[in-house]
Every structure is written in C-alpha cells, then in structure tokens.
Design a protein around this motif. Structure first.
Motif, mmCIF file in Angstrom:
data_model
loop_
_atom_site.group_PDB
_atom_site.id
_atom_site.type_symbol
_atom_site.label_atom_id
_atom_site.label_comp_id
_atom_site.label_asym_id
_atom_site.label_seq_id
_atom_site.Cartn_x
_atom_site.Cartn_y
_atom_site.Cartn_z
ATOM 1 N N TYR A 78 45.746 37.079 36.040
ATOM 2 C CA TYR A 78 46.823 36.143 36.393
ATOM 3 C C TYR A 78 46.218 34.802 36.807
ATOM 4 N N CYS A 79 45.210 34.858 37.681
ATOM 5 C CA CYS A 79 44.555 33.627 38.125
ATOM 6 C C CYS A 79 43.825 32.950 36.962
ATOM 7 N N ASN A 80 43.123 33.726 36.158
ATOM 8 C CA ASN A 80 42.408 33.152 35.011
ATOM 9 C C ASN A 80 43.355 32.439 34.059
ATOM 10 N N HIS A 81 44.497 33.066 33.787
ATOM 11 C CA HIS A 81 45.433 32.472 32.835
ATOM 12 C C HIS A 81 46.129 31.232 33.416
ATOM 13 N N LEU A 82 46.326 31.218 34.730
ATOM 14 C CA LEU A 82 46.829 29.996 35.353
ATOM 15 C C LEU A 82 45.880 28.833 35.073
ATOM 16 N N PHE A 83 44.602 29.086 35.280
ATOM 17 C CA PHE A 83 43.589 28.052 35.056
ATOM 18 C C PHE A 83 43.549 27.626 33.589
ATOM 19 N N LEU A 84 43.557 28.610 32.678
ATOM 20 C CA LEU A 84 43.412 28.323 31.251
ATOM 21 C C LEU A 84 44.633 27.637 30.647
ATOM 22 N N THR A 85 45.781 27.774 31.308
ATOM 23 C CA THR A 85 46.996 27.142 30.776
ATOM 24 C C THR A 85 47.319 25.817 31.457
ATOM 25 N N GLY A 86 46.389 25.303 32.258
ATOM 26 C CA GLY A 86 46.529 23.947 32.762
ATOM 27 C C GLY A 86 47.228 23.792 34.098
ATOM 28 N N GLU A 87 47.343 24.904 34.876
ATOM 29 C CA GLU A 87 47.904 24.776 36.213
ATOM 30 C C GLU A 87 46.975 23.901 37.056
ATOM 31 N N THR A 88 47.519 23.239 38.063
ATOM 32 C CA THR A 88 46.691 22.355 38.894
ATOM 33 C C THR A 88 45.593 23.162 39.580
ATOM 34 N N LEU A 89 44.440 22.542 39.742
ATOM 35 C CA LEU A 89 43.310 23.231 40.369
ATOM 36 C C LEU A 89 43.634 23.644 41.795
ATOM 37 N N GLU A 90 44.431 22.850 42.481
ATOM 38 C CA GLU A 90 44.827 23.195 43.855
ATOM 39 C C GLU A 90 45.606 24.510 43.886
ATOM 40 N N THR A 91 46.547 24.655 42.951
ATOM 41 C CA THR A 91 47.344 25.878 42.885
ATOM 42 C C THR A 91 46.485 27.067 42.484
ATOM 43 N N VAL A 92 45.613 26.861 41.514
ATOM 44 C CA VAL A 92 44.743 27.943 41.049
ATOM 45 C C VAL A 92 43.843 28.422 42.179
ATOM 46 N N GLU A 93 43.255 27.471 42.916
ATOM 47 C CA GLU A 93 42.384 27.844 44.033
ATOM 48 C C GLU A 93 43.156 28.635 45.083
ATOM 49 N N GLN A 94 44.366 28.203 45.370
ATOM 50 C CA GLN A 94 45.190 28.898 46.354
ATOM 51 C C GLN A 94 45.443 30.350 45.935
ATOM 52 N N LYS A 95 45.757 30.550 44.656
ATOM 53 C CA LYS A 95 46.026 31.899 44.159
ATOM 54 C C LYS A 95 44.759 32.755 44.168
ATOM 55 N N TYR A 96 43.640 32.150 43.774
ATOM 56 C CA TYR A 96 42.386 32.893 43.802
ATOM 57 C C TYR A 96 42.074 33.383 45.218
ATOM 58 N N LEU A 97 42.220 32.508 46.182
ATOM 59 C CA LEU A 97 41.925 32.881 47.569
ATOM 60 C C LEU A 97 42.881 33.969 48.056
ATOM 61 N N GLN A 98 44.151 33.816 47.721
ATOM 62 C CA GLN A 98 45.162 34.801 48.135
ATOM 63 C C GLN A 98 44.840 36.187 47.583
ATOM 64 N N PHE A 99 44.537 36.253 46.305
ATOM 65 C CA PHE A 99 44.343 37.558 45.680
ATOM 66 C C PHE A 99 42.938 38.102 45.902
ATOM 67 N N THR A 100 41.985 37.226 46.193
ATOM 68 C CA THR A 100 40.669 37.713 46.606
ATOM 69 C C THR A 100 40.799 38.514 47.896
ATOM 70 N N ASP A 101 41.576 38.019 48.830
ATOM 71 C CA ASP A 101 41.803 38.750 50.081
ATOM 72 C C ASP A 101 42.419 40.122 49.814
#
Length: 288
Positions: free
Chosen positions: A248-271
C-alpha cells in the motif's frame, strides 16, 4: 471431551501466535501433535508452527515443517521437473485442454470435498511465503502442486488464493500478461463466490500488488491493498496484513502521492508491523 480439548488447545495456540507469544504457542502445538488422534487433527498445529517460523525468519524450518505435514497427508512434491518450469506450465494447459475448459470455466468446478486435499492446500499456501523469500527450489513445485490439486479435486475458498498467486507468477515470471490476468479475474470470481474474508488478504496481495497494474492504472490498487491489510488484521492473517501495508505504501509512492503523505503512512504502518513482530516485514518496510 476430545473434540473440545482439541479445539481449546488450538484456539489458545492461535491466540498465542497472534499476540506474538511464540514460545507458548509452540508448547501448545507440541501438545496437540502428541495427543491428536489423526493427521487431520494435527494440521492446524502445523500451520501455526509454519506461520510462527516465518514471522521469526526461520524460513527453512517452516519449509521442513510443511514437508512433514504433507507427508502425513500423503501428498508429495514431484521434483523431476523442478528446473523446467515450462514443462510444469504446459501440464496445467494440457489439463485444461483435455477437459475442454477455458480458464474462466475453472470457477464452475465442483466443490473440493477431500479433507486431506483441503488440509494439504492450506499447508502449501501457508508455507508459500517462506519458499518465495528463500528462492527455494521447492517454490515452483509448491505453486504447481496447489494449482493441480484445485483443478483435479475442485474448488474451495482456498482456490482464490492459489489462482491469485499463479496469476502473479505468470505475469511476473513469464510475461504471460493476458493469461495471468485471466487467472486473476478467476481468483476474484472465486473470492466473491465463497465470500471468504479469511482468504481476501492473500488474494488481494497477489492480484493488486503484482497483476492489476499491468492492465489498468496503478492508482486502482491503492484502496484494495489497504482493505486487504485491514482484513488481515481482522481475520488473524497478520503476515499478509503486513505485506499489504508495505505494498500500500509502495504504491502510494509509485503513483505520485506527496512524499509527506507517503512518509506518514510508512511511519504509521511500520509501528503496526513492529508490534506484530513480523521480522521480514519489519526489515522490508524499513528499507523501502
């Protein structure tokens, strides 16, 4: 009291696995394996041991446990064509040709009723991630064995996961995009037929992570991957919940979501992944 005791031990062992108390889970599954009266009664204990080993990066142990379980069920993996995947693919096509069936016709096969075959299919699906992550020579044999079991013995709720993985393999491993996509459509059809929330995380993981974007825009994968992760948490499929969080996070990044949003999701789901103690997914998301 036997059936009640067996159920209580297995459900308590599963609870221990889901709460990452792996040592307690092993103690309980060992008790089941010693006291269970039949091979089928032991299968769930084997499944939990495989899942626990995968969570702790004990991939070879998971594979060995699966082989032991399959032997109890009188199911073997034919290694004669292990290095010739084209032959294995042709065997699948020959089975379809012999029965005069198209890929979509597989949705109409009778129900799989053989308990041992159902159990073997579950074991094969459970150990599949370990075989993939280690590039085990058994990996393609596991995949083709599952497909053959489904074609020869009929459909079950697990067939959707089997065909979802096969669709991914055809698209990614052989470039058979059209054929792979047809198997992907088949898996979604079967998922709807059996209404199985339990198998949705695996089906969506394979299809929406690796197949759908070959035919439509990758943004169409975002919502299903998040749904699959949530379904994994709800149904106890923690391993596939984590795989879906990552993609989900990878595809957000690959489809052009803002880096701020992608980072937020990565941190959330890493936890979340760290809390579930899924070591492979922890490692993977931290380097993504």
């Amino acid at each position: 009291q036997y059936e009640l005791s067996l159920t209580l031990y297995l459900e308590t062992a599963e609870t221990a696995y889901l709460s990452t108390q792996f040592e307690e889970m092993v103690r309980l599954t060992e008790m089941v394996q010693k006291q269970a009266k039949t091979s089928l009664d032991r299968v769930k204990a084997y499944e939990l041991n495989i899942q626990s080993d995968i969570a702790q990066l004990k991939f070879q142990a998971a594979i060995e446990t699966a082989i032991e379980a399959l032997q109890l069920l009188d199911v073997s993996l034919d290694t004669s064509n292990a290095k010739n995947l084209n032959v294995l693919m042709e065997q699948i096509q020959q089975q379809l040709n012999t029965s005069n069936q198209q890929i979509e016709d597989l949705a109409n096969l009778p129900l799989m009723t053989d308990s041992a075959v159902l159990a073997a299919t579950r074991i094969l699906l459970t150990v599949l991630p370990a075989a993939i992550m280690t590039s085990s020579p058994l990996h393609p044999l596991i995949m083709f064995k599952m497909v053959n079991l489904c074609i020869n013995y009929g459909n079950s709720s697990y067939a959707a996961s089997v065909y979802a993985y096969y669709s991914m393999f055809l698209c990614g491993g052989f470039g058979e995009i059209n054929t792979g996509y047809k198997f992907g459509q088949l898996c979604l059809n079967l998922l709807e037929t059996f209404e199985s929330r339990k198998t949705l995380p695996a089906v969506f993981h394979f299809f929406y992570s690796y197949v759908l974007h070959r035919k439509v825009h990758a943004k169409e994968t975002i919502a299903p991957l998040l749904e699959a992760a949530q379904a994994g948490v709800e149904t106890g499929n923690i391993d596939f919940a984590c795989y879906n969080y990552i993609n989900y996070c990878n595809h957000l990044f690959l489809t052009g979501e803002t880096l701020e949003t992608v980072e937020q999701k990565y941190l959330q789901f890493t936890d979340s992944i760290v809390n579930y103690k899924q070591e492979y997914s922890i490692w993977y998301i931290k380097i993504s």
